[in-house]
Design a protein around this motif. Sequence first.
Motif, mmCIF file in Angstrom:
data_model
loop_
_atom_site.group_PDB
_atom_site.id
_atom_site.type_symbol
_atom_site.label_atom_id
_atom_site.label_comp_id
_atom_site.label_asym_id
_atom_site.label_seq_id
_atom_site.Cartn_x
_atom_site.Cartn_y
_atom_site.Cartn_z
ATOM 1 N N ASP A 80 -98.983 -33.104 -6.211
ATOM 2 C CA ASP A 80 -98.981 -31.695 -6.592
ATOM 3 C C ASP A 80 -100.167 -30.928 -6.023
ATOM 4 O O ASP A 80 -100.853 -30.195 -6.707
ATOM 5 C CB ASP A 80 -98.918 -31.540 -8.114
ATOM 6 C CG ASP A 80 -98.404 -30.152 -8.496
ATOM 7 O OD1 ASP A 80 -97.815 -29.472 -7.635
ATOM 8 O OD2 ASP A 80 -98.626 -29.747 -9.655
ATOM 9 N N HIS A 81 -100.400 -31.113 -4.728
ATOM 10 C CA HIS A 81 -101.414 -30.331 -4.019
ATOM 11 C C HIS A 81 -100.741 -29.059 -3.535
ATOM 12 O O HIS A 81 -100.081 -29.062 -2.497
ATOM 13 C CB HIS A 81 -102.000 -31.131 -2.851
ATOM 14 C CG HIS A 81 -103.099 -30.417 -2.147
ATOM 15 N ND1 HIS A 81 -102.900 -29.744 -0.963
ATOM 16 C CD2 HIS A 81 -104.399 -30.266 -2.466
ATOM 17 C CE1 HIS A 81 -104.036 -29.205 -0.570
ATOM 18 N NE2 HIS A 81 -104.963 -29.507 -1.469
ATOM 19 N N GLN A 82 -100.850 -27.999 -4.322
ATOM 20 C CA GLN A 82 -100.198 -26.718 -4.027
ATOM 21 C C GLN A 82 -98.698 -26.908 -3.814
ATOM 22 O O GLN A 82 -98.104 -26.341 -2.911
ATOM 23 C CB GLN A 82 -100.860 -26.022 -2.849
ATOM 24 C CG GLN A 82 -102.319 -25.692 -3.103
ATOM 25 C CD GLN A 82 -102.982 -25.001 -1.939
ATOM 26 O OE1 GLN A 82 -102.560 -25.127 -0.786
ATOM 27 N NE2 GLN A 82 -104.045 -24.268 -2.232
ATOM 28 N N GLY A 83 -98.093 -27.759 -4.667
ATOM 29 C CA GLY A 83 -96.658 -27.981 -4.613
ATOM 30 C C GLY A 83 -96.217 -29.118 -3.719
ATOM 31 O O GLY A 83 -95.019 -29.368 -3.579
ATOM 32 N N THR A 124 -94.674 -36.172 3.480
ATOM 33 C CA THR A 124 -94.876 -35.190 2.418
ATOM 34 C C THR A 124 -93.547 -34.771 1.805
ATOM 35 O O THR A 124 -92.487 -34.878 2.432
ATOM 36 C CB THR A 124 -95.578 -33.924 2.940
ATOM 37 O OG1 THR A 124 -94.761 -33.312 3.939
ATOM 38 C CG2 THR A 124 -96.949 -34.235 3.506
ATOM 39 N N HIS A 169 -92.302 -31.350 -0.555
ATOM 40 C CA HIS A 169 -92.592 -30.094 -1.234
ATOM 41 C C HIS A 169 -91.639 -29.951 -2.407
ATOM 42 O O HIS A 169 -90.418 -30.039 -2.222
ATOM 43 C CB HIS A 169 -92.430 -28.916 -0.272
ATOM 44 C CG HIS A 169 -92.792 -27.614 -0.877
ATOM 45 N ND1 HIS A 169 -91.854 -26.688 -1.264
ATOM 46 C CD2 HIS A 169 -94.005 -27.090 -1.187
ATOM 47 C CE1 HIS A 169 -92.469 -25.644 -1.781
ATOM 48 N NE2 HIS A 169 -93.768 -25.861 -1.744
ATOM 49 N N HIS A 170 -92.187 -29.755 -3.583
ATOM 50 C CA HIS A 170 -91.380 -29.649 -4.800
ATOM 51 C C HIS A 170 -90.314 -28.556 -4.639
ATOM 52 O O HIS A 170 -90.608 -27.444 -4.227
ATOM 53 C CB HIS A 170 -92.253 -29.319 -6.005
ATOM 54 C CG HIS A 170 -93.306 -30.344 -6.271
ATOM 55 N ND1 HIS A 170 -94.101 -30.301 -7.389
ATOM 56 C CD2 HIS A 170 -93.722 -31.438 -5.588
ATOM 57 C CE1 HIS A 170 -94.938 -31.314 -7.385
ATOM 58 N NE2 HIS A 170 -94.730 -32.013 -6.278
ATOM 59 N N ASP A 226 -96.492 -33.280 -2.594
ATOM 60 C CA ASP A 226 -96.900 -34.666 -2.805
ATOM 61 C C ASP A 226 -96.950 -35.314 -1.430
ATOM 62 O O ASP A 226 -96.225 -34.901 -0.517
ATOM 63 C CB ASP A 226 -95.883 -35.425 -3.672
ATOM 64 C CG ASP A 226 -95.742 -34.845 -5.068
ATOM 65 O OD1 ASP A 226 -96.700 -34.210 -5.556
ATOM 66 O OD2 ASP A 226 -94.679 -35.039 -5.677
#
Length: 132
Positions: free
Chosen positions: A38-41, A59, A61-62, A43
């Motif tokens: 959760d680094h600015q959305g 990576t 992105h959520h 992983d």
Amino acid sequence: MVSRHAVLRVARPTDNLEPLARMYCEGLGFEEIGSFSDHQGFDGVLVGHPHHHYHLEFTHHHGTLVGRAPTQDNLLVFYIPDDGEWQSQCRRMSEAGFIAVPSFNPYWDECGKTFEDMDGYRVVLALRDWTA
């Protein structure tokens, strides 16, 4: 003699973060060298080999679906000149879940073997040395 200090990171998104990182660790002998959550959305998992100055970053992105590789010619190529080591590495790739596939570019079938990961990205193990 020129000293080389740069480190290469190849980064790409995936919908299969943990299983994909595990696949590359098992198939290529990489180790997990880092991760973030959760680094600015985003992983991410970084995998690398202890003897080489490059690593891969996967990576996710959520809320984003990435899908498969855009083409069959998106490749990571590893040159392995020793036949025994090459055969062993090919076995590890299959055991890790990579699928052996015909290469889009027939050149790679002449000098090696192409494997596809769960996202459709491809890795070539070339049975040859590389020279500049």
